[in-house]
Design a protein around this motif. Sequence first.
Motif, PDB file in Angstrom:
ATOM      1  N   ALA A 402      -2.088   4.764  -2.550  1.00  0.00           N
ATOM      2  CA  ALA A 402      -1.530   3.642  -1.795  1.00  0.00           C
ATOM      3  C   ALA A 402      -0.021   3.788  -1.648  1.00  0.00           C
ATOM      4  CB  ALA A 402      -1.871   2.321  -2.488  1.00  0.00           C
ATOM      5  N   GLY A 403       0.658   4.161  -2.732  1.00  0.00           N
ATOM      6  CA  GLY A 403       2.097   4.363  -2.655  1.00  0.00           C
ATOM      7  C   GLY A 403       2.474   5.479  -1.704  1.00  0.00           C
ATOM      8  N   SER A 404       1.728   6.575  -1.732  1.00  0.00           N
ATOM      9  CA  SER A 404       2.010   7.695  -0.835  1.00  0.00           C
ATOM     10  C   SER A 404       1.841   7.288   0.624  1.00  0.00           C
ATOM     11  CB  SER A 404       1.083   8.868  -1.163  1.00  0.00           C
ATOM     12  OG  SER A 404       1.279   9.329  -2.480  1.00  0.00           O
ATOM     13  N   LEU A 405       0.766   6.559   0.907  1.00  0.00           N
ATOM     14  CA  LEU A 405       0.533   6.113   2.282  1.00  0.00           C
ATOM     15  C   LEU A 405       1.662   5.209   2.766  1.00  0.00           C
ATOM     16  CD1 LEU A 405      -3.304   5.321   2.187  1.00  0.00           C
ATOM     17  CD2 LEU A 405      -2.193   7.234   3.332  1.00  0.00           C
ATOM     18  N   LEU A 406       2.075   4.283   1.936  1.00  0.00           N
ATOM     19  CA  LEU A 406       3.112   3.336   2.351  1.00  0.00           C
ATOM     20  C   LEU A 406       4.456   4.024   2.526  1.00  0.00           C
ATOM     21  CD1 LEU A 406       2.184   0.275   0.110  1.00  0.00           C
ATOM     22  CD2 LEU A 406       1.683   0.618   2.529  1.00  0.00           C
ATOM     23  N   GLN A 407       4.790   4.961   1.645  1.00  0.00           N
ATOM     24  CA  GLN A 407       6.062   5.669   1.775  1.00  0.00           C
ATOM     25  C   GLN A 407       6.084   6.555   3.013  1.00  0.00           C
ATOM     26  OE1 GLN A 407       7.099   7.670  -1.896  1.00  0.00           O
ATOM     27  NE2 GLN A 407       6.856   5.799  -3.107  1.00  0.00           N
ATOM     28  N   ARG A 408       4.968   7.185   3.335  1.00  0.00           N
ATOM     29  CA  ARG A 408       4.912   8.014   4.531  1.00  0.00           C
ATOM     30  C   ARG A 408       4.912   7.154   5.796  1.00  0.00           C
ATOM     31  NH1 ARG A 408       3.108  13.325   4.616  1.00  0.00           N
ATOM     32  NH2 ARG A 408       3.093  14.338   2.581  1.00  0.00           N
ATOM     33  N   LEU A 409       4.210   6.042   5.744  1.00  0.00           N
ATOM     34  CA  LEU A 409       4.090   5.209   6.935  1.00  0.00           C
ATOM     35  C   LEU A 409       5.412   4.543   7.295  1.00  0.00           C
ATOM     36  CD1 LEU A 409       1.867   4.258   8.929  1.00  0.00           C
ATOM     37  CD2 LEU A 409       1.627   2.229   7.509  1.00  0.00           C
ATOM     38  N   THR A 410       6.174   4.139   6.291  1.00  0.00           N
ATOM     39  CA  THR A 410       7.425   3.424   6.530  1.00  0.00           C
ATOM     40  C   THR A 410       8.647   4.321   6.464  1.00  0.00           C
ATOM     41  OG1 THR A 410       7.626   2.863   4.178  1.00  0.00           O
ATOM     42  CG2 THR A 410       6.459   1.304   5.589  1.00  0.00           C
ATOM     43  N   ALA A 411       8.482   5.572   6.004  1.00  0.00           N
ATOM     44  CA  ALA A 411       9.599   6.507   5.863  1.00  0.00           C
ATOM     45  C   ALA A 411      10.691   5.934   4.965  1.00  0.00           C
ATOM     46  CB  ALA A 411      10.177   6.889   7.227  1.00  0.00           C
TER      47      ALA A 411
END
Length: 658
Positions: A402-411
């Motif tokens: 979940a953290g990886s997805l959010l960091q990639r999605l929001t940059a």
Amino acid sequence: MNPSRYSPWLSALVVAIALAATALNLGPMIANLGLRAALSPPSPGAGQAVLLYYSLLPRLAMACLCGFALGLAGTLSQQVLRNPLASPSTLGIESGAQLALAIATLWSPALIGWSRDGTTALGGFAAMGIVFTVAWRFKFQPVAVILTGLVVGLYCTAIVTLLMLMNDHYLSGLFIWGGGSLNQNDWRQAASLLPKIAACSFLVLLMVRQLNILALGDAAQNLGVRLHFVRALGLFIAVALTAFTVSSVGIIGFLGLAAPAIARAIGARRLQSRLVIAPIIGAALLVIVDQALQMTAASLPAGAITALVGVPVLLVVMLRRGASLQAMPSHRQVVPAAKHPLLRISILIIALFAVAILAIVAGRGVDGSWTTQAGAMLELLLPWRLPRLIAAVSAGIMLALAGSLLQRLTANPMASPEVLGVSAGTAFGLLCVLFLVAEPTYGDRLAGGVAGAAAVLLVLFAMGRGSRSGNRFLVLGVSLGAFLTALISVVLASGDPRALSLVSWMAGSTYAVGSTLAWTSSAFALAGFTAVMLLLRPLQQFTLGEASAHSHGVDIRKFRALIMGLAAMLTAVATLIVGPLSFVGLMAPHMAQRFGLIRGPQHLVGAALFGGLLMATADFLGRTIYFPWQLPTGLMATLLGGPVFALLLVRSRRRALA
């Protein structure tokens, strides 16, 4: 009206509301006594005059001073760190002060009797010292400072929570102090705080030119600005303002984020404007909250109620047509990729299996000695040890994904389930279930948690629709998370047994996990990992920018909704197992990067393995290190992950986190 221009009437409206609230609350009393009598030291027998002069007026002064200081500290933090999510809380000052107060209460009460302000200030500056020690190696690069501050804050909060669980009778008062209290008995605190804030404000006035040039990033060095020194001094002033405030009234942290964001949203783009408008807004918001609490005679924590008032104000000004939070430039350096990524992934897999085997066969005997079990004894213990291990590893994997997805999605490297309010939404959903259902089952708790997380995301999408600013989206998430956390704090302060049952769950405990929950969580983790791998290609294209993703046929709106929905589901399931942890979701992706796993599939696999490894180790240590008592796995993960991440951060030398 052009939203890019400063709108003075909006800030004037906030100040007018504060003045009106003060007039409604104190006006009748002042009119009855007379203005001259109200402002003069009264005789001991004049009860109403004594209350006004020695309690209500000093309380009003403290609200103005503390709100002003926190607004100024937040503006400095955001300018120096070039991130709209930065605030005094980012540097761990408030958590450090709370930890110092808890330690002094348990082991050295004389310190509190001598000077509570000094004790909390010492804790705040100690946390600052740790952050500065690490940040010095990175020349105070913004992302390094932010992440170090988050680690220190989470670490201090974990220790405080652990101490509260072990000494709840002695530390129950920390709930009230942690919520912020403006109660005053005389003018001494206000008289002591005023010159400190004035001195810090004067230093900021002298630094305006250098702070303006910081917006150029590392290129400011070409203009003769000593970035290292200016960043350190700016952060030091922000920390000092926060420490002075926290030591006087407790934690009122949301103002440090809300006041600068509101000032920016109403059009105060220039630093000089924000340095004036943000402190005024902070003071006005805190006065409004405090006067409202006095008029309703509610004994609620001022800090939590400030968030309940400040969040709607922040959201209203941000949702004005065209209002946005301009993304601040950030200098990014690429971390070298590992030459043999499969070898490093294999090392992580071996380490995870080794820890899992150790957790299953090793433990403590009746006399407290370390033993290993095998044969019939292991068969008896396996139904107890294996389910909690599986649940812990599964939760770690889900939070890391979940953290990886959010960091990639929001940059944004600060993005995590907690930052977007998903964890807070899950916790609030569970709280609602506890109050609405007499005997909630796991299915009820899961439904409540997922509903809370989904509701937060739906609100985020509704408010952020049409915005291309990732920073604005993140600030909306932080605001919603602060709002829900404040609601939970108010309910906890009420003393309701149903709410107090959340405390142990929020620490992240796995000792009651059964086989059904363990295999259910593992199924969710496997399904989530599979879904992430299937979405990897469009996710990588989306990371390059919305234009690039759109040119490759990616539906931006549907894809963002899909990724956020997946992140919400993973967070909700993991949160129900180990509590509303943010550390694993925040740090596991960075650990994978620091380990050299940079590219898409390698990074996601590495983050998942780091998350599982952290939680497996934390579960084993939580079960054995304080035998016969058990420490919550969530707290142990925070205490364990902090040093690991710090080691990876230091070994990376002066490369900024990507």
